[in-house]
Design a protein around this motif. Structure first.
Motif, PDB file in Angstrom:
ATOM      1  N   SER A 106      10.477  10.053  -0.775  1.00  0.00           N
ATOM      2  CA  SER A 106       9.216   9.802  -1.013  1.00  0.00           C
ATOM      3  C   SER A 106       8.763   8.555  -1.763  1.00  0.00           C
ATOM      4  O   SER A 106       8.008   7.724  -1.350  1.00  0.00           O
ATOM      5  CB  SER A 106       8.728  11.037  -1.690  1.00  0.00           C
ATOM      6  OG  SER A 106       7.078  10.725  -1.673  1.00  0.00           O
ATOM      7  N   THR A 145      11.737  -3.767   1.985  1.00  0.00           N
ATOM      8  CA  THR A 145      11.897  -2.486   3.109  1.00  0.00           C
ATOM      9  C   THR A 145      13.502  -2.153   3.124  1.00  0.00           C
ATOM     10  O   THR A 145      13.951  -1.128   3.173  1.00  0.00           O
ATOM     11  CB  THR A 145      11.178  -2.932   4.458  1.00  0.00           C
ATOM     12  OG1 THR A 145       9.791  -3.138   4.132  1.00  0.00           O
ATOM     13  CG2 THR A 145      11.349  -1.814   5.443  1.00  0.00           C
ATOM     14  N   LEU A 155       9.690   5.722   0.543  1.00  0.00           N
ATOM     15  CA  LEU A 155       8.574   5.424   1.801  1.00  0.00           C
ATOM     16  C   LEU A 155       7.210   4.843   0.871  1.00  0.00           C
ATOM     17  O   LEU A 155       6.738   3.895   1.459  1.00  0.00           O
ATOM     18  CB  LEU A 155       8.147   6.799   2.418  1.00  0.00           C
ATOM     19  CG  LEU A 155       9.445   7.325   3.092  1.00  0.00           C
ATOM     20  CD1 LEU A 155       9.037   8.814   3.702  1.00  0.00           C
ATOM     21  CD2 LEU A 155       9.852   6.424   4.080  1.00  0.00           C
ATOM     22  N   ASP A 156       7.006   5.348  -0.235  1.00  0.00           N
ATOM     23  CA  ASP A 156       5.925   4.664  -1.043  1.00  0.00           C
ATOM     24  C   ASP A 156       6.117   3.019  -1.299  1.00  0.00           C
ATOM     25  O   ASP A 156       5.349   2.506  -1.201  1.00  0.00           O
ATOM     26  CB  ASP A 156       5.914   5.366  -2.427  1.00  0.00           C
ATOM     27  CG  ASP A 156       5.171   6.898  -1.976  1.00  0.00           C
ATOM     28  OD1 ASP A 156       4.658   7.026  -0.870  1.00  0.00           O
ATOM     29  OD2 ASP A 156       5.133   7.494  -3.048  1.00  0.00           O
ATOM     30  N   MET A 163       8.234   1.258   0.585  1.00  0.00           N
ATOM     31  CA  MET A 163       7.854   0.719   1.775  1.00  0.00           C
ATOM     32  C   MET A 163       6.438   0.127   2.005  1.00  0.00           C
ATOM     33  O   MET A 163       6.161  -0.721   2.488  1.00  0.00           O
ATOM     34  CB  MET A 163       8.602   1.354   2.749  1.00  0.00           C
ATOM     35  CG  MET A 163      10.075   1.167   2.769  1.00  0.00           C
ATOM     36  SD  MET A 163      10.569   2.410   4.299  1.00  0.00           S
ATOM     37  CE  MET A 163      12.503   2.303   3.824  1.00  0.00           C
ATOM     38  N   THR A 164       5.673   1.324   1.646  1.00  0.00           N
ATOM     39  CA  THR A 164       4.053   0.966   2.078  1.00  0.00           C
ATOM     40  C   THR A 164       3.587  -0.108   1.264  1.00  0.00           C
ATOM     41  O   THR A 164       2.790  -0.826   1.609  1.00  0.00           O
ATOM     42  CB  THR A 164       3.498   2.346   1.697  1.00  0.00           C
ATOM     43  OG1 THR A 164       3.910   3.431   2.729  1.00  0.00           O
ATOM     44  CG2 THR A 164       1.984   2.337   2.331  1.00  0.00           C
ATOM     45  N   ASP A 165       3.988   0.150   0.146  1.00  0.00           N
ATOM     46  CA  ASP A 165       3.378  -0.953  -0.978  1.00  0.00           C
ATOM     47  C   ASP A 165       4.075  -2.531  -0.586  1.00  0.00           C
ATOM     48  O   ASP A 165       3.181  -3.424  -0.619  1.00  0.00           O
ATOM     49  CB  ASP A 165       4.109  -0.647  -2.487  1.00  0.00           C
ATOM     50  CG  ASP A 165       3.305   0.558  -3.064  1.00  0.00           C
ATOM     51  OD1 ASP A 165       2.483   1.013  -2.406  1.00  0.00           O
ATOM     52  OD2 ASP A 165       3.982   1.280  -3.808  1.00  0.00           O
ATOM     53  N   ALA A 217       4.459  -3.442   2.504  1.00  0.00           N
ATOM     54  CA  ALA A 217       3.852  -3.795   3.494  1.00  0.00           C
ATOM     55  C   ALA A 217       2.306  -4.208   3.137  1.00  0.00           C
ATOM     56  O   ALA A 217       1.710  -5.140   3.727  1.00  0.00           O
ATOM     57  CB  ALA A 217       3.670  -2.590   4.569  1.00  0.00           C
ATOM     58  N   GLU A 218       1.813  -3.370   2.046  1.00  0.00           N
ATOM     59  CA  GLU A 218       0.487  -3.698   1.715  1.00  0.00           C
ATOM     60  C   GLU A 218       0.392  -5.239   1.099  1.00  0.00           C
ATOM     61  O   GLU A 218      -0.648  -5.534   0.642  1.00  0.00           O
ATOM     62  CB  GLU A 218      -0.107  -2.686   0.955  1.00  0.00           C
ATOM     63  CG  GLU A 218      -0.477  -1.490   1.907  1.00  0.00           C
ATOM     64  CD  GLU A 218      -0.636  -0.303   1.014  1.00  0.00           C
ATOM     65  OE1 GLU A 218      -1.005  -0.309  -0.220  1.00  0.00           O
ATOM     66  OE2 GLU A 218      -1.214   0.870   1.614  1.00  0.00           O
TER      67      GLU A 218
END
Length: 630
Positions: free
Chosen positions: A248, A76, A251-252, A254-256, A258-259
């Protein structure tokens, strides 16, 4: 609907001048707006970059790469740093594509506007000059006409009164004057007609030719200004749209990240990192106090207390705060601090301010004590010697025997994997050098094959060194694995033996100590190793206390001490104390300025000798003196 400023706004010169000036001011304000926004983007990017750098994990922390939540946070921060880069690119594009271009265009627009309005002002001045000339000829014609009419009226009146010769002469003169005035009026009329025709011509040219052309140029200039504002706004939006895909993707990512966090995997990793490999302690043995024995302080009672203390420390080691083998065997790596006041108190012994004799260093003194002491005090001397050697060397053993069994296994396995990788690299380099030597031998013009021999010899020596190190670590790993398996088997058999002994509480404690299994002599950190170097020199004299030394049981108290000053133990192996606190003395000062004390069964460490006042017990003091004389 046609729109032409030259025909529609032919009489709005002043308003057009104000409007175009306001338009240029607006363009300058918009340029300033874009510049300030770019500065904000740069400041935001700088702050984001500083924030990412502030919270980015340090390279020295190995734990950051073990857990998924740490890895996700690192990812992140990396994406956040990438966002800062995109914001910097956005600010740079705005400055280069919008701010710089608009600043240059504003200067050009001001110059063009000045030219157009100068042309309009000259045309306006010309029509005003023509109007003034028309007004002048008109006033002159009007004046001449009035004078001619007045002269004619005078001449007619004189003619009516024509009686005498003198009057006749006056009538002739008045008639001549009236004729002159009429001629002047006629000339003024001609001039007025010519001026009127010229003004009408100039006015028609002004309002139908000059003004439409000038105003049309001003209108074109205004339209270009508006188009440039539109283009600047579009470029600003496009510059931000250009970084949106990258933003974008960040951000994707960062989402990956976190997941990708796996709580179960992280909890398993905690087990892998901190698992010691030991079994939980067994049941506490029954101690029979019905037949107490009162013994005087003697050599036998001293040894019994040592054995009893060892049994308690062996059973209750999971509840200790620190690993005493690592804490107490490593004395502070610096001289003790001087006392807060000077001179030293009267009750202080062995003050570190007085330098030790030049011919006897602490380690030499401990070795001499070991050689000249009896069997009862050899353990203390050997501990002090080991503490001094650890102070000199300051490094952990190469076989990782100081680690717990499970951690030792992982450390050795990781070391073996690294050595295998280095061996593979050296072998690949050796193969490449051999192929190059073959090519040089077949084609001497490409190079000298003999120049590769020193490098080949160096690679060969590196391979031999790595293979020897690999074999040594493999032996240590097999030894650690065998000890782990033996330890588990002894733990299981020991727990069965303890269960059977729990049904017979009347058995003597000395018999249980004599029948202990070898596994009970292992220290809690699993670093039970025989001292082979000491065994070579003192094999015949050290066999009777090697096991006790490896157990690191609590030493008996040889006296008490009172702290004269407060001390903050910040180094490993030291003990903090308050002023006026009473502590038990475990080991006297060996010449290095430190005394080993104990607060309770769990807290032991070294304090500066100049900070305490020592009170040795009479029996223990006599025993220590007698043991030193042996």
């Amino acid at each position: 609907m046609s729109c032409n400023w030259g025909t529609e706004l032919w009489d709005q010169y002043d308003n057009l001048e104000k409007h175009t000036s306001w338009g240029i001011d607006f363009l300058e304000r918009y340029t300033k707006f874009v510049k300030e926004r770019a500065d904000i983007e740069l400041s935001y990017a700088k702050q984001i970059r500083s924030l990412s750098k502030k919270y980015h994990p340090k390279r020295s922390r190995e734990d950051e790469s073990r857990y998924t939540w740490c890895v996700a946070f690192t990812a992140t921060l990396q994406q956040l740093n990438e966002l800062a880069v995109q914001r910097e690119d956005l600010a740079e594009n705005m400055n280069s594509q919008v701010v710089c271009e608009l600043t240059r265009y504003v200067q050009e627009l001001k110059a063009e506007r000045k030219t157009h309005f100068q042309d309009g002002r000259r045309a306006q001045q010309h029509i005003e000059s023509s109007w003034k000339q028309l007004e002048s000829s008109k006033r002159r014609f009007e004046r001449d006409c009035k004078e001619a009419e007045r002269a004619q009226h005078v001449s007619d009146r004189i003619d009516l009164d024509n009686k005498t010769d003198g009057e006749k002469r006056c009538s002739l003169k008045a008639r001549q004057t009236a004729q002159q005035k009429q001629q002047a009026a006629e000339e003024s009329r001609k001039d007025y007609v010519a001026s009127l025709n010229q003004f009408n011509q100039d006015q028609h040219q002004h309002y139908h030719t000059l003004v439409p052309v000038i105003y049309q140029r001003i209108q074109d200039m205004e339209e270009r200004r508006i188009e440039r504002v539109c283009e600047a706004m579009r470029l600003s939006a496009e510059a931000e749209r250009k970084v949106l895909p990258v933003v974008s993707r960040c951000l994707d990512a960062m989402t990956d990240a976190a997941e990708s966090i796996q709580p179960r995997k992280d909890t398993r990793q905690v087990v892998e990192v901190y698992k010691s490999g030991f079994e939980p302690p067994g049941d506490i043995e029954f101690e029979d106090y019905s037949a107490t024995m009162r013994r005087s302080i003697s050599e036998s009672s001293y040894l019994d207390n040592r054995v009893e203390g060892r049994r308690h420390s062996r059973r209750l080691w999971p509840f200790l705060r620190k690993n005493k083998l690592l804490t107490l065997l490593s004395s502070p790596r610096q001289p003790p601090p001087p006392p807060p006041t000077s001179p030293s108190p009267g009750g202080v012994v062995n003050s570190p301010q007085s330098p030790p004799p030049a011919s006897r260093e602490p380690i030499t003194q401990r070795l001499n004590d070991l050689m000249s002491s009896g069997s009862r005090t050899r353990k203390q001397c050997l501990r002090s010697l080991k503490r001094g050697l650890s102070l000199k060397l300051g490094s952990s053993p190469a076989d990782c025997s100081h680690l717990q069994p499970e951690q030792r296994h992982k450390k050795l396995q990781a070391r073996i994997n690294n050595i295998n990788q280095e061996i593979q690299k050296e072998r690949e380099q050796r193969d490449a050098l051999l192929k190059m030597r073959e090519v040089y031998e077949r084609s001497p013009q490409m190079g000298d094959a003999g120049s590769l021999e020193p490098r080949l010899e160096e690679v060969k020596q590196n391979l031999q060194r790595l293979e020897e190190e690999l074999r040594r670590n493999q032996v240590w790993l097999s030894e650690a694995d065998s000890r782990m398996s033996d330890h588990c088997r002894r733990r299981q058999s020991g727990s069965c033996g303890l269960n059977s002994q729990a049904t017979t509480p009347g058995s003597s404690s000395m018999k249980q100590l004599d029948n202990r299994s070898p596994a009970s002599r292992e220290s809690p950190d699993g670093s039970y190793t025989e001292d082979h170097s000491a065994e070579l020199h003192f094999k015949s004299r050290s066999s009777e206390f090697d096991d006790d030394f490896e157990d690191e049981e609590p030493l008996p108290s040889i006296g008490t001490c009172k702290s004269l000053y407060p001390f903050q133990g910040q180094n490993e192996g030291t003990l903090s104390m308050l002023e006026g606190e009473l502590l038990s003395v475990v080991e006297e000062d060996k010449g290095d300025g430190w005394t080993r004390v104990r607060r309770n069964l769990e807290e032991e460490g070294y304090v500066p000798t100049s900070y305490i006042k020592v009170f040795l017990d009479n029996s223990a003091k006599g025993f220590v003196q007698n043991s030193r004389l042996v």
